[in-house]
Design a protein around this motif. Structure first.
Motif, PDB file in Angstrom:
ATOM      1  N   GLU A  31       0.884  -1.194   0.080  1.00  0.00           N
ATOM      2  CA  GLU A  31      -0.020   0.236   0.112  1.00  0.00           C
ATOM      3  C   GLU A  31       0.982   1.149  -0.084  1.00  0.00           C
ATOM      4  O   GLU A  31       1.587   1.325   0.760  1.00  0.00           O
ATOM      5  CB  GLU A  31      -0.900   0.023   1.221  1.00  0.00           C
ATOM      6  N   TYR A  32       0.994   2.176  -0.902  1.00  0.00           N
ATOM      7  CA  TYR A  32       1.468   3.105  -1.184  1.00  0.00           C
ATOM      8  C   TYR A  32       0.892   4.430  -0.472  1.00  0.00           C
ATOM      9  O   TYR A  32       1.869   5.394  -0.036  1.00  0.00           O
ATOM     10  CB  TYR A  32       1.722   3.588  -2.629  1.00  0.00           C
ATOM     11  N   MET A  33      -0.164   4.450  -0.519  1.00  0.00           N
ATOM     12  CA  MET A  33      -0.923   5.799  -0.061  1.00  0.00           C
ATOM     13  C   MET A  33      -1.210   5.916   1.419  1.00  0.00           C
ATOM     14  O   MET A  33      -1.355   4.712   2.182  1.00  0.00           O
ATOM     15  CB  MET A  33      -2.243   5.832  -0.733  1.00  0.00           C
ATOM     16  N   TRP A  34      -0.990   6.716   2.410  1.00  0.00           N
ATOM     17  CA  TRP A  34      -1.146   6.941   3.805  1.00  0.00           C
ATOM     18  C   TRP A  34      -2.740   6.645   3.811  1.00  0.00           C
ATOM     19  O   TRP A  34      -3.556   7.129   3.287  1.00  0.00           O
ATOM     20  CB  TRP A  34      -0.734   8.388   4.225  1.00  0.00           C
ATOM     21  N   ASN A 147       3.052   6.266   2.321  1.00  0.00           N
ATOM     22  CA  ASN A 147       3.610   5.678   3.592  1.00  0.00           C
ATOM     23  C   ASN A 147       5.024   5.715   3.714  1.00  0.00           C
ATOM     24  O   ASN A 147       5.554   5.415   2.323  1.00  0.00           O
ATOM     25  CB  ASN A 147       3.096   4.295   3.501  1.00  0.00           C
ATOM     26  N   VAL A 148       5.611   5.884   4.760  1.00  0.00           N
ATOM     27  CA  VAL A 148       7.071   6.002   4.986  1.00  0.00           C
ATOM     28  C   VAL A 148       7.233   5.121   6.425  1.00  0.00           C
ATOM     29  O   VAL A 148       7.041   5.871   7.503  1.00  0.00           O
ATOM     30  CB  VAL A 148       7.587   7.275   5.188  1.00  0.00           C
ATOM     31  N   PRO A 149       7.686   4.011   6.525  1.00  0.00           N
ATOM     32  CA  PRO A 149       8.203   3.209   5.382  1.00  0.00           C
ATOM     33  C   PRO A 149       7.006   2.624   4.500  1.00  0.00           C
ATOM     34  O   PRO A 149       5.996   2.544   4.992  1.00  0.00           O
ATOM     35  CB  PRO A 149       9.015   2.064   6.052  1.00  0.00           C
ATOM     36  N   LEU A 150       7.320   2.106   3.242  1.00  0.00           N
ATOM     37  CA  LEU A 150       6.181   1.551   2.436  1.00  0.00           C
ATOM     38  C   LEU A 150       5.877   0.035   2.812  1.00  0.00           C
ATOM     39  O   LEU A 150       4.602  -0.213   2.855  1.00  0.00           O
ATOM     40  CB  LEU A 150       6.755   1.635   0.895  1.00  0.00           C
ATOM     41  N   GLU A 151       6.898  -0.511   3.527  1.00  0.00           N
ATOM     42  CA  GLU A 151       6.640  -1.860   3.868  1.00  0.00           C
ATOM     43  C   GLU A 151       6.559  -1.871   5.450  1.00  0.00           C
ATOM     44  O   GLU A 151       7.628  -1.641   5.971  1.00  0.00           O
ATOM     45  CB  GLU A 151       7.533  -2.893   3.394  1.00  0.00           C
ATOM     46  N   PRO A 152       5.554  -1.979   6.312  1.00  0.00           N
ATOM     47  CA  PRO A 152       5.639  -1.842   7.652  1.00  0.00           C
ATOM     48  C   PRO A 152       6.625  -2.884   8.206  1.00  0.00           C
ATOM     49  O   PRO A 152       6.782  -3.814   8.027  1.00  0.00           O
ATOM     50  CB  PRO A 152       4.087  -2.555   7.975  1.00  0.00           C
ATOM     51  N   PHE A 250       4.655   9.132   7.289  1.00  0.00           N
ATOM     52  CA  PHE A 250       4.210   9.376   5.905  1.00  0.00           C
ATOM     53  C   PHE A 250       4.904  10.767   5.476  1.00  0.00           C
ATOM     54  O   PHE A 250       5.212  11.636   6.515  1.00  0.00           O
ATOM     55  CB  PHE A 250       2.664   9.619   5.755  1.00  0.00           C
ATOM     56  N   VAL A 251       5.117  10.820   4.195  1.00  0.00           N
ATOM     57  CA  VAL A 251       5.328  12.122   3.528  1.00  0.00           C
ATOM     58  C   VAL A 251       4.461  12.654   2.663  1.00  0.00           C
ATOM     59  O   VAL A 251       4.173  11.765   1.704  1.00  0.00           O
ATOM     60  CB  VAL A 251       6.882  12.200   3.178  1.00  0.00           C
ATOM     61  N   CYS A 252       4.098  14.006   2.277  1.00  0.00           N
ATOM     62  CA  CYS A 252       3.492  14.593   1.192  1.00  0.00           C
ATOM     63  C   CYS A 252       4.394  15.008   0.067  1.00  0.00           C
ATOM     64  O   CYS A 252       5.215  15.764   0.399  1.00  0.00           O
ATOM     65  CB  CYS A 252       2.325  15.292   1.586  1.00  0.00           C
TER      66      CYS A 252
END
Length: 293
Positions: A31-34, A147-152, A250-252
């Motif tokens: 999942e890429y999106m916050w 999401n940061v990180p992209l993989e939990p 996350f970052v925007c």
């Protein structure tokens, strides 16, 4: 909820706000999106219209009449109509109404188009002025959060960086509170990747003056091959933001055709910094692309 899908990506967009809420890899379900945890920030990727950022005292004037409007405008909180929908394409539309005219005394039609092509999602904004005799002033922008990180569990915020191309020193417009202070621009050296650190955002968003030059921002990590790359062809600004002092995961990366009021703003909407206009029966078209890898 509207869904787009191809062999690479699954995409979800909410009719409320025409907001992109999910982009998942088909292969590994990343999942890429916050996901809008209200503990940090309860949105995913709002559409900013008819303003970007905050107005001085949340108000402005048109022809001597005062109107009130909160940060980033009202489109993000309104229901759009879906006027087209295919597996790889959807168009959302918002039109002026009695409700919008209380905050913004102009007629408009706003269309947000999402097009999926392999690993790329294109987002296109069309602002149309239906009036036959009144010029429409406005700003517009995007606010997608990744999401940061992209993989939990695989890495931390500081394991990620933002690489900007062209690699160069950019003019950065500082914020004083919620308002821009363009007279005191700084220089931000982005000839090398900017390693993420929550303290980068202790004065709110980092705003880069792009001068309408095509620019790509890539969010990635040395820990794996996954990330996102956002490309803007003709935007005056891009914002990079994560809430502070919250340590949000996350970052925007925010493409902007507009900016918050200047610290010296006189409140007249027509004088607003980076305001755009569409003449009678004219349309304004801009957009950006996000590649997910």
């Amino acid at each position: 909820m509207i869904e787009l899908k191809n062999d690479e990506l699954q995409v979800k967009i909410n009719e409320h706000g025409a907001e992109l809420t999910s982009v998942k890899s088909v292969d590994d379900q990343i999942e890429y999106m916050w996901q809008a945890d209200p503990k940090f920030w309860g949105r995913h990727a709002p559409v900013l219209f008819p303003i970007v950022g905050r107005l001085k005292d949340d108000q402005y004037t048109v022809n001597g009449q005062t109107y009130r409007m909160t940060q980033h405008g009202f489109a993000r909180d309104m229901d759009f109509m879906v006027i087209e929908h295919e597996d790889d394409h959807a168009v959302f539309q918002l039109e002026a109404s009695d409700e919008t005219r209380e905050k913004f005394p102009f007629d408009f039609t706003l269309q947000v188009t999402f097009t999926l092509d392999a690993h790329m999602l294109s987002v296109h904004y069309t602002v149309t002025n239906p009036s036959g005799d009144v010029t429409l002033p406005f700003s517009i922008g995007g606010h997608p959060a990744f999401n940061v990180p992209l993989e939990p569990g695989n890495g931390d915020f500081s394991d990620y960086s933002v690489t900007v191309a062209p690699k160069k020193a950019y003019q950065q417009i500082p914020l004083v509170g919620p308002y821009n202070d363009v007279k005191h621009e700084k220089t931000l050296n982005l000839t090398t990747p900017m390693v993420l650190d929550h303290d980068l955002f202790n004065q709110d968003a980092l705003i880069l003056d792009l001068d309408h030059v095509e620019t790509t921002l890539m969010l990635s990590t040395r820990l794996n091959d996954h990330g996102v790359a956002l490309t803007l062809q003709d935007a005056p600004y891009v914002g990079i933001w994560s809430p502070y002092p919250k340590r949000a995961p996350f970052v925007c990366l925010e493409p902007w055709w507009g900016i918050a009021d200047n610290v010296d703003s006189d409140g007249d909407f027509i004088h607003k910094m980076s305001i755009h206009t569409a003449g009678p029966k004219e349309s304004f078209n801009v957009g950006f692309q996000i590649r997910f890898f």
